[in-house]
Design a protein around this motif. Structure first.
Motif, PDB file in Angstrom:
ATOM      1  N   ALA A 175       0.814  -1.214   0.000  1.00 45.91           N
ATOM      2  CA  ALA A 175       0.000   0.000   0.000  1.00 45.91           C
ATOM      3  C   ALA A 175       0.847   1.264   0.000  1.00 45.91           C
ATOM      4  O   ALA A 175       0.311   2.372  -0.039  1.00 45.91           O
ATOM      5  N   LEU A 176       2.170   1.108   0.069  1.00 42.31           N
ATOM      6  CA  LEU A 176       3.108   2.219  -0.027  1.00 42.31           C
ATOM      7  C   LEU A 176       4.279   1.753  -0.878  1.00 42.31           C
ATOM      8  O   LEU A 176       4.908   0.739  -0.550  1.00 42.31           O
ATOM      9  N   PRO A 177       4.574   2.445  -1.978  1.00 43.24           N
ATOM     10  CA  PRO A 177       5.671   2.001  -2.849  1.00 43.24           C
ATOM     11  C   PRO A 177       6.996   1.942  -2.097  1.00 43.24           C
ATOM     12  O   PRO A 177       7.291   2.807  -1.272  1.00 43.24           O
ATOM     13  N   ALA A 178       7.792   0.926  -2.394  1.00 46.83           N
ATOM     14  CA  ALA A 178       9.084   0.775  -1.728  1.00 46.83           C
ATOM     15  C   ALA A 178       9.963   2.007  -1.947  1.00 46.83           C
ATOM     16  O   ALA A 178      10.713   2.405  -1.048  1.00 46.83           O
ATOM     17  N   ALA A 179       9.875   2.620  -3.132  1.00 44.35           N
ATOM     18  CA  ALA A 179      10.704   3.787  -3.425  1.00 44.35           C
ATOM     19  C   ALA A 179      10.328   4.991  -2.578  1.00 44.35           C
ATOM     20  O   ALA A 179      11.141   5.894  -2.375  1.00 44.35           O
ATOM     21  N   SER A 180       9.106   4.997  -2.060  1.00 51.70           N
ATOM     22  CA  SER A 180       8.645   6.121  -1.241  1.00 51.70           C
ATOM     23  C   SER A 180       8.832   5.882   0.249  1.00 51.70           C
ATOM     24  O   SER A 180       8.607   6.790   1.045  1.00 51.70           O
ATOM     25  N   ARG A 181       9.230   4.666   0.619  1.00 46.55           N
ATOM     26  CA  ARG A 181       9.335   4.351   2.042  1.00 46.55           C
ATOM     27  C   ARG A 181      10.448   5.103   2.769  1.00 46.55           C
ATOM     28  O   ARG A 181      10.226   5.596   3.879  1.00 46.55           O
ATOM     29  N   PRO A 182      11.664   5.239   2.220  1.00 50.05           N
ATOM     30  CA  PRO A 182      12.718   5.936   2.977  1.00 50.05           C
ATOM     31  C   PRO A 182      12.318   7.369   3.343  1.00 50.05           C
ATOM     32  O   PRO A 182      11.946   8.171   2.482  1.00 50.05           O
ATOM     33  N   LEU A 227       2.628  10.444  -1.471  1.00 52.25           N
ATOM     34  CA  LEU A 227       3.735   9.495  -1.368  1.00 52.25           C
ATOM     35  C   LEU A 227       3.618   8.378  -2.404  1.00 52.25           C
ATOM     36  O   LEU A 227       4.621   7.921  -2.962  1.00 52.25           O
ATOM     37  N   CYS A 228       2.391   7.947  -2.660  1.00 55.00           N
ATOM     38  CA  CYS A 228       2.192   6.837  -3.593  1.00 55.00           C
ATOM     39  C   CYS A 228       2.420   7.243  -5.046  1.00 55.00           C
ATOM     40  O   CYS A 228       2.592   6.375  -5.909  1.00 55.00           O
TER      41      CYS A 228
END
Length: 271
Positions: A175-182, A227-228
């Motif tokens: 539900a949250l892209p890995a690229a947006s997690r940091p 973020l997504c």
């Protein structure tokens, strides 16, 4: 707090209680360690056995308040999704009808609705943070201040760690892209905290509790939507850090644990 109310062995807690009362009455800076001692009914010299200075008392109080807030936010997340004792929650979130179909019956509509919205827990966290700030503004301002905690502070659960866990959960669920997690902790915290400050300073007002909740939800959903859909820069997102993240990184290093690339980028100072 009436004089002489504490019992032998709990003077430290009594002083923290007295300090918290004084913060609510006079704000973060309008009282002294001597006044806290008098409120408990002991001499300042007795208080110094537990706190070397007023700053030490304020720091200990901030740590206690943050721990309580962390518990409050964690509880809000669990209540929102009803997941505290359900090991199949991730499967239900990914496929809300799976458990019902496997059992040959319809899933509970309310449970299905909770599972269908993976953001519900994070929205509950935001609601909890905002309500805490609005209900107890003087105490909130105390811990909002720079230096409220230090490198040696111990806060568990820390509100930042609760938020981090919820964002990790969203990433695990897709539900949250890995690229947006940091660094997403700070992206989400900024508007929630900003709304809290605007509310307790009276710069914005809402009509009722329903409007309060809807405004909080709108801010959180808009942030998560951004973020997504954000394009990540080629060099990655700039790192941000706080006293808590520095302290956590130092603790991990002392234990010899490996900090992953995302966490490492997050915890380095951006300069």
């Amino acid at each position: 707090m009436a004089k002489g109310r504490y019992h032998h062995g709990d003077l430290r807690a009594a002083l923290l209680d007295a300090a918290e009362e004084l913060v609510r009455e006079r704000g973060a800076d309008g009282w002294s360690l001597r006044e806290a001692s008098a409120r408990v009914g002991v001499s300042p010299s007795a208080a110094y056995h537990h706190f070397a200075s007023r700053d030490a008392l304020v720091r200990a109080l901030s740590e206690r308040i943050l721990s309580r807030l962390g518990d409050r936010l964690a509880d809000a997340c669990e209540r929102a999704a009803g997941e505290s004792a359900d090991p199949s929650v991730r499967e239900r979130v990914a496929d809300p009808g799976a458990s019902g179909r496997a059992a040959g019956e319809d899933a509970d509509p309310d449970a299905r609705d909770r599972a269908a919205d993976p953001h519900r827990r994070l929205i509950a966290l935001g609601h909890g943070y905002l309500r805490w700030a609005v209900e107890d503004p003087a105490v909130a301002r105390l811990v909002f201040g720079a230096g409220a905690t230090g490198p040696d502070s111990r806060v568990s659960p820390h509100p930042h760690d609760v938020l981090t866990a919820e964002l990790d959960r969203l990433a695990d669920l897709g539900a949250l892209p890995a690229a947006s997690r940091p660094g997403a902790e700070f992206v989400v915290w900024a508007p929630i905290h900003g709304l809290a400050v605007l509310l307790i300073d009276g710069l914005i007002r809402v009509e009722d509790a329903r409007a309060f909740d809807l405004q909080a939800e709108r801010v959180i959903r808009a942030t998560l939507n951004g973020l997504c859909h954000e394009p990540a820069p080629a060099e990655g997102w700039p790192a941000v850090h706080t006293t808590h993240t520095d302290r956590r990184r130092s603790h991990l290093g002392q234990e010899g644990e490996q900090v992953g690339p995302g966490a490492g980028d997050l915890l380095r100072q951006a300069e």
